[in-house]
Design an enzyme around this catalytic site. Structure first.
Site, PDB file in Angstrom:
ATOM      1  N   SER A 688       0.797  -1.226   0.000  1.00 21.45           N
ATOM      2  CA  SER A 688       0.000   0.000   0.000  1.00 21.45           C
ATOM      3  C   SER A 688       0.830   1.277   0.000  1.00 21.45           C
ATOM      4  CB  SER A 688      -0.950   0.009   1.213  1.00 21.45           C
ATOM      5  OG  SER A 688      -0.221  -0.004   2.404  1.00 21.45           O
ATOM      6  N   LYS A 731      -6.034   3.853   8.740  1.00 26.07           N
ATOM      7  CA  LYS A 731      -5.125   4.783   8.059  1.00 26.07           C
ATOM      8  C   LYS A 731      -5.675   6.208   8.056  1.00 26.07           C
ATOM      9  CE  LYS A 731      -3.145   1.258   4.982  1.00 26.07           C
ATOM     10  NZ  LYS A 731      -3.021   0.783   3.605  1.00 26.07           N
TER      11      LYS A 731
END
Length: 806
Positions: A688, A731
């Site tokens: 990611s 996140k």
């Protein structure tokens, strides 16, 4: 004091070393002489005046002791009678005459011969010695009553001797003493000291005899009681037979009544009656009888037909779940759906056949997020008993299915034991740590769970100990795990996995306020009036002193503060205490974790990525340095294989589009690229960070800064496409905590924003992208806000000295 007399005419005698069984003066003893030197010495004495010197050897294990291994003090003895044995050994009756001291060894071969001096002992007879003699005589009689064996001749000598000196030697001869203790008594010149030692030895022997007597008495009593019970039982049977009654005792009748009351299934009752018949035909002394009694006790104690079975009240269940746990909205919804299905199936069970449980739930998540406590809340909301069995470290299949009855100490498995503990056939049964089951040569416990956790099979669960089927279909099974990777596929296929995410800072704060603070106040004997902690202090505690997915460490830190405050209150330093932000360091020391914040200004070669961790979310900085070289790529920061591949894919993407970024075709041949992710001790992996890595490398190559308030996450392909990733909730919350203003996400992740709290969403601007070009337009600080790249010539790279990070 003893008086040494000079050698007489017969002061030289054959000397015999003896291992033990010393002969004292004026005592007789039968000894066996088998060693060659000893036999020759005895024969020499028999030829002369039948007198020999007997001396104890220090090491009884030595067959031919050297002179230095012999004691200096011995006894001159007379050989009264001898008998020659089959192998040449001499059995002799010897009588001690006088204590002597060895002056000189005259001969060593073929037998020992020594010059000795007699040790004369003067008779002493005062009141103290008479008292000690009477005391020893009384205790010797007591020892005989307790079972001590003494030869009749010794006993007569002890009772009839008037001389205290001879009495002392007779007592020394009959006591059970070690070799060294006997020699000490022989060498002791002072009669009073010798008698005192003998008193101690007699008392010691009586204590041992009393213990032996008590053990013997208890054993005899048990034996007599057993014989009495057996006799009376047989007599009762005979009387009952004469009266026409049944040949059964009361115990059998009690077991038969218990089996009827247990309301077991027909095949179970038949099995129990068969075992009961075997028991009735056995003697009570048969060891197998106790095994059958234990088996029957398990059969009658297991709840075959006892169930709570209350109606499921969805509103009540929802209220209890919300009372006990903060957050976990989707998980609570799934549990309430599960309960609703259970209730509907129960209502229609009469027309649709036997009721079956829905699939088994498996709670998967990091430690401390409330998996086990949620199981307790489910049991409370259903009105059922709660049973928890920890499976961590189990390696034996018998722990699940039970041991066969052929083994000593056999018991049913953990599942049947849990059912008995609950005393109901429909408890909420939690199998904890199912991902930590092991396997070895004793079998695979996870394979044994397949039958128990399969709704199609568990109505006839087989336990090796019971040897009959047990219906587990009404048991509400729950399982927990930290990860699913170690759960076998066949077992995982029978479970419906519900993932527990880590708590956000806001959720931890509310859990503290609503649950943990009250719990810890009660645990430490405090009240809300005596101690309060400000909200700012609680948030500092969450951010700087813990980093975990759950709240266990947070609870420990709160407990540490409360302990210190409790001590202050007891010492009367305060009557009430308000713990503020500045007090946290005083109680807990310096903070353990630093708060990650965005850079102070826009920087070339540094981008801000977003990461998921077991403890929630975090931001990470991607740093890139360009330096003269030959096309090398250096990766540091404890990166995993997937993240390293993301760096390589990012560089390949940039090289394939060199012209669009204003780079020369061969720019990579004259430089080296170094990609570093700070906090090198922390492992990092996953795809990611792809777009963050690409942005940082392009920024370093083109000298265009990256916007400091932009955070990004997404996987990149070689064609520049941005792919969907996971962990969006954690996140985004981490970005909000670090004061990031803009978050770049893959377009496919737009749907995941539903789980994010509204207060976070309103403070952030989201940009959804499908290609790397869109990322660069948003992330880089282009001159005059025009997304164009300046041309960077090959000569510029060739003359590059060093690239430093600002």
């Amino acid at each position: 004091m003893p008086i040494l007399i000079g050698p007489s005419e017969q002061s030289i005698y054959p000397l015999v070393a003896i291992r033990e069984g010393i002969v004292f003066p004026n005592t007789e003893n039968a000894l066996i002489f088998g060693r060659p030197k000893s036999v020759l010495a005895i024969n020499e004495a028999l030829k002369k005046d039948k007198k020999i010197v007997l001396v104890m050897q220090k090491n009884p294990a030595s067959d031919d002791p050297p002179i230095k291994d012999l004691y200096e003090v011995g006894v001159v003895a007379s050989v009264e009678k001898t008998i020659i044995g089959e192998k040449g050994e001499i059995n002799a009756l010897v009588k001690g005459i006088m204590k002597v001291k060895i002056s000189e060894i005259i001969r060593e071969t073929p037998f020992l011969e020594a010059r000795v001096e007699g040790v004369k002992e003067e008779p002493i007879d005062d009141e103290e010695i008479q008292a000690m003699v009477r005391h020893i005589s009384a205790h010797i009689k007591r020892a005989i009553n307790l079972g001590k064996t003494i030869e009749f001749s010794f006993l007569m000598n002890i009772l009839n001797i008037a001389n205290a000196q001879d009495f002392s030697y007779q007592i020394a001869a009959v006591l059970d003493l070690k070799t060294g203790e006997r020699q000490e008594l022989l060498e002791e010149p002072d009669l009073k000291i010798r008698l005192k030692k003998e008193i101690d030895y007699v008392n010691r022997e009586i204590r041992i005899l009393e213990i032996e007597f008590n053990i013997s008495s208890k054993t005899q009593k048990k034996f007599e009681q057993g014989m009495k019970d057996a006799f009376l039982r047989e007599k009762m049977k005979t009387i009952e037979e004469e009266l026409g009654g049944k040949n059964e005792d009361k115990e059998i009748d009690e077991y038969r009544l218990k089996i009827k009351r247990a309301k077991t299934p027909k095949e179970v009752e038949e099995k129990a009656m068969k075992e009961l018949k075997r028991l009735s035909q056995m003697s009570q002394f048969n060891p197998e009888a106790s095994y059958i009694r234990t088996y029957l006790d398990w059969i009658v104690d297991i709840p075959w037909n006892v169930a709570a079975k209350p109606d499921v009240d969805i509103k009540k269940a929802e209220k209890i779940l919300n009372e006990d746990h903060y957050g976990l909205k989707k998980i609570k919804e799934r549990i309430l759906e599960y309960l609703a299905v259970m209730e509907l199936k129960k209502q229609k069970a009469a027309t649709a056949g036997k009721e079956k449980q829905p699939t088994i739930l498996c709670f998967v998540g990091p430690p401390g997020v409330g998996k086990t406590s949620l199981g307790k809340s489910i049991a409370r909301s259903l009105g059922r008993k709660f049973v928890k069995v920890s499976l961590g470290g189990i390696r034996d299949e018998a722990e699940i299915r039970g041991h066969r009855r052929t083994y000593v100490g056999a018991l049913p498995g953990r599942i049947i034991q849990g059912i008995k503990q609950a005393n109901a056939k429909d408890p909420v049964f939690m199998l904890d740590e199912i991902d930590k089951i092991g396997r070895d040569y004793r079998g695979d416990p996870s394979a044994a769970l397949l039958e128990a956790l399969d709704p199609e099979q568990n109505h006839a669960f087989s336990d090796h100990y019971l040897e009959v089927s047990y219906d587990l279909s009404e048991v509400f099974f729950l399982t927990t795990a930290n990860i699913i990777d170690t759960i076998p596929d066949a077992l995982l296929d029978r479970l419906e996995v519900i993932h527990f995410p880590g708590y956000t800072e806001d959720e931890k704060f509310n859990i503290l306020k609503e649950h943990l603070i009250s719990k810890q106040l009660a645990a430490h004997g405090l009240s809300h009036n005596e101690l309060r902690i400000t909200d700012a202090a609680l948030k500092e505690l969450i951010r700087r002193y813990t980093r975990e997915a759950g709240v266990r460490e947070l609870e420990r830190q709160i407990a540490a503060i409360y302990r210190k405050v409790a001590r202050e209150l007891v010492e009367k330093k305060y009557k009430t205490r308000m713990v503020g932000l500045s007090d946290i360091a005083k109680y807990l020391g310096p903070y353990k974790y630093s708060a990650q914040m965005i850079e102070e200004k826009d920087t070339v070669g540094i981008s801000t990525g977003l990461a998921w961790t077991h403890a929630g979310g975090d931001i990470l900085f991607i740093e890139v340095a360009i330096m003269p070289g030959k096309g090398g790529l250096t990766l540091t920061g404890h990166l995993g294989e997937v993240m390293k591949e993301s760096c390589q894919a990012a560089l390949s993407y940039i090289r394939s589009r060199w012209d669009l970024f204003g780079l020369s075709k061969d720019f990579f041949t004259v430089i080296d690229v170094h990609v570093h992710v700070p906090e090198g001790a922390v492992p990092k992996d996953g795809p990611s960070a792809g777009i963050a890595i690409t942005s940082a490398i392009i920024s370093a190559l083109t000298k265009i800064p990256v916007k400091r308030y932009v955070g990004m996450t997404g996987e990149i392909t070689l064609r520049g496409r941005v792919l969907e990733i996971g962990g969006i909730k954690e996140k985004v919350i981490a970005a909000h905590r670090a004061h990031i203003k803009t978050v770049i996400l893959p377009k496919e992740n737009k749907k995941d924003l539903e789980d994010i709290p509204s207060y976070v969403l309103k403070d952030l601007r989201f940009v959804y992208v499908e290609h790397m070009d869109e990322v660069l337009r948003e992330a880089l600080v282009f001159p005059h806000n025009k997304p164009t790249f300046p041309t960077v010539s090959l000569e510029k790279f060739a003359t590059l000295k060093e690239e430093k990070l600002n």
